[in-house]
Scaffold this motif. Sequence first.
Motif, mmCIF file in Angstrom:
data_model
loop_
_atom_site.group_PDB
_atom_site.id
_atom_site.type_symbol
_atom_site.label_atom_id
_atom_site.label_comp_id
_atom_site.label_asym_id
_atom_site.label_seq_id
_atom_site.Cartn_x
_atom_site.Cartn_y
_atom_site.Cartn_z
ATOM 1 N N GLY A 140 99.519 57.800 94.514
ATOM 2 C CA GLY A 140 98.139 57.801 95.413
ATOM 3 C C GLY A 140 97.588 56.334 95.212
ATOM 4 O O GLY A 140 96.398 56.124 95.790
ATOM 5 N N GLN A 141 98.038 55.482 94.619
ATOM 6 C CA GLN A 141 97.192 53.994 94.458
ATOM 7 C C GLN A 141 97.859 53.461 95.768
ATOM 8 O O GLN A 141 98.944 52.985 95.839
ATOM 9 C CB GLN A 141 97.883 53.418 93.215
ATOM 10 N N ASP A 142 96.955 52.853 96.558
ATOM 11 C CA ASP A 142 97.012 52.004 97.648
ATOM 12 C C ASP A 142 97.414 50.666 97.259
ATOM 13 O O ASP A 142 97.020 50.076 96.309
ATOM 14 C CB ASP A 142 96.090 51.949 98.751
ATOM 15 N N VAL A 143 98.351 49.899 98.257
ATOM 16 C CA VAL A 143 98.852 48.704 97.733
ATOM 17 C C VAL A 143 98.327 47.873 98.956
ATOM 18 O O VAL A 143 98.846 48.232 100.340
ATOM 19 C CB VAL A 143 100.261 48.687 97.536
ATOM 20 N N ILE A 144 97.862 46.569 98.815
ATOM 21 C CA ILE A 144 97.458 46.050 100.081
ATOM 22 C C ILE A 144 98.047 44.568 99.892
ATOM 23 O O ILE A 144 97.862 43.714 98.823
ATOM 24 C CB ILE A 144 95.925 45.826 100.108
ATOM 25 N N ARG A 145 98.767 44.058 100.839
ATOM 26 C CA ARG A 145 99.529 42.791 101.174
ATOM 27 C C ARG A 145 100.245 42.346 99.727
ATOM 28 O O ARG A 145 99.993 41.287 99.176
ATOM 29 C CB ARG A 145 98.132 41.769 101.347
ATOM 30 N N TYR A 146 101.088 43.107 99.473
ATOM 31 C CA TYR A 146 102.221 42.873 98.255
ATOM 32 C C TYR A 146 103.363 41.916 99.023
ATOM 33 O O TYR A 146 103.720 42.627 99.975
ATOM 34 C CB TYR A 146 102.449 44.135 97.694
ATOM 35 N N GLU A 147 103.616 40.953 98.539
ATOM 36 C CA GLU A 147 104.916 40.165 99.130
ATOM 37 C C GLU A 147 106.005 41.057 98.889
ATOM 38 O O GLU A 147 106.382 40.979 97.434
ATOM 39 C CB GLU A 147 104.860 38.707 98.663
ATOM 40 N N LEU A 148 106.693 41.578 99.611
ATOM 41 C CA LEU A 148 108.029 42.129 99.476
ATOM 42 C C LEU A 148 109.218 41.335 99.809
ATOM 43 O O LEU A 148 108.972 41.333 101.254
ATOM 44 C CB LEU A 148 107.768 43.796 100.365
ATOM 45 N N TRP A 149 110.200 41.088 99.186
ATOM 46 C CA TRP A 149 111.112 40.532 99.696
ATOM 47 C C TRP A 149 112.369 41.245 99.726
ATOM 48 O O TRP A 149 112.694 42.131 99.030
ATOM 49 C CB TRP A 149 111.780 39.151 98.745
ATOM 50 N N ILE A 150 112.942 41.305 101.217
ATOM 51 C CA ILE A 150 113.995 42.394 101.374
ATOM 52 C C ILE A 150 115.186 41.591 101.760
ATOM 53 O O ILE A 150 115.150 40.510 102.263
ATOM 54 C CB ILE A 150 113.300 43.526 102.494
ATOM 55 N N SER A 151 116.320 42.291 101.434
ATOM 56 C CA SER A 151 117.849 41.847 101.628
ATOM 57 C C SER A 151 118.121 42.460 103.028
ATOM 58 O O SER A 151 118.109 43.590 103.126
ATOM 59 C CB SER A 151 118.713 42.177 100.314
ATOM 60 N N CYS A 152 118.434 41.405 103.941
ATOM 61 C CA CYS A 152 118.811 41.667 105.216
ATOM 62 C C CYS A 152 120.283 41.901 105.186
ATOM 63 O O CYS A 152 121.071 41.214 104.607
ATOM 64 C CB CYS A 152 117.908 40.919 106.361
ATOM 65 N N ARG A 153 120.793 42.468 106.548
ATOM 66 C CA ARG A 153 122.115 42.661 106.917
ATOM 67 C C ARG A 153 122.816 41.085 106.920
ATOM 68 O O ARG A 153 123.829 41.261 106.398
ATOM 69 C CB ARG A 153 122.334 43.389 107.936
ATOM 70 N N ASP A 154 122.203 40.392 107.305
ATOM 71 C CA ASP A 154 122.960 39.075 107.501
ATOM 72 C C ASP A 154 122.734 38.383 106.475
ATOM 73 O O ASP A 154 123.246 37.023 106.385
ATOM 74 C CB ASP A 154 122.045 38.239 108.785
ATOM 75 N N GLY A 155 122.520 38.879 105.315
ATOM 76 C CA GLY A 155 122.537 38.098 103.963
ATOM 77 C C GLY A 155 121.202 37.263 103.519
ATOM 78 O O GLY A 155 121.252 36.766 102.474
#
Length: 106
Positions: free
Chosen positions: A50-65
């Motif tokens: 229930g804790q909202d998160v605002i503007r967290y920098e999330l680095w994601i791994s994409c299919r193209d590496g």
Amino acid sequence: SLSVVQWNQMAEQISGWSKEEIIGKSVVEALASRGSTSNHCQVLQNAVIGQDVIRYELWISCRDGVDRCVLLNTVAERGPDGGVLGAICVGHVQEGAEGGDISHSD
């Protein structure tokens, strides 16, 4: 576990992962870039309690590496009794970085 239950076209376009490949998988295991899983896990755990998160920098791994950065915003999804059912997570393109909508998880 925090699993992906929705995946939109923008998420697919940004990440390269299809809806069929992502639905049902752990958000952190499926998307977290190397070295950042513990931080991502804590942020997502906070979202589902229930804790909202605002503007967290999330680095994601994409299919193209390639790892891409999105600014994550989350809000708890609540049932009729006010209990937390999951979290709705939306990522926004960051200037100078690639990104997009990522998921709805519970």
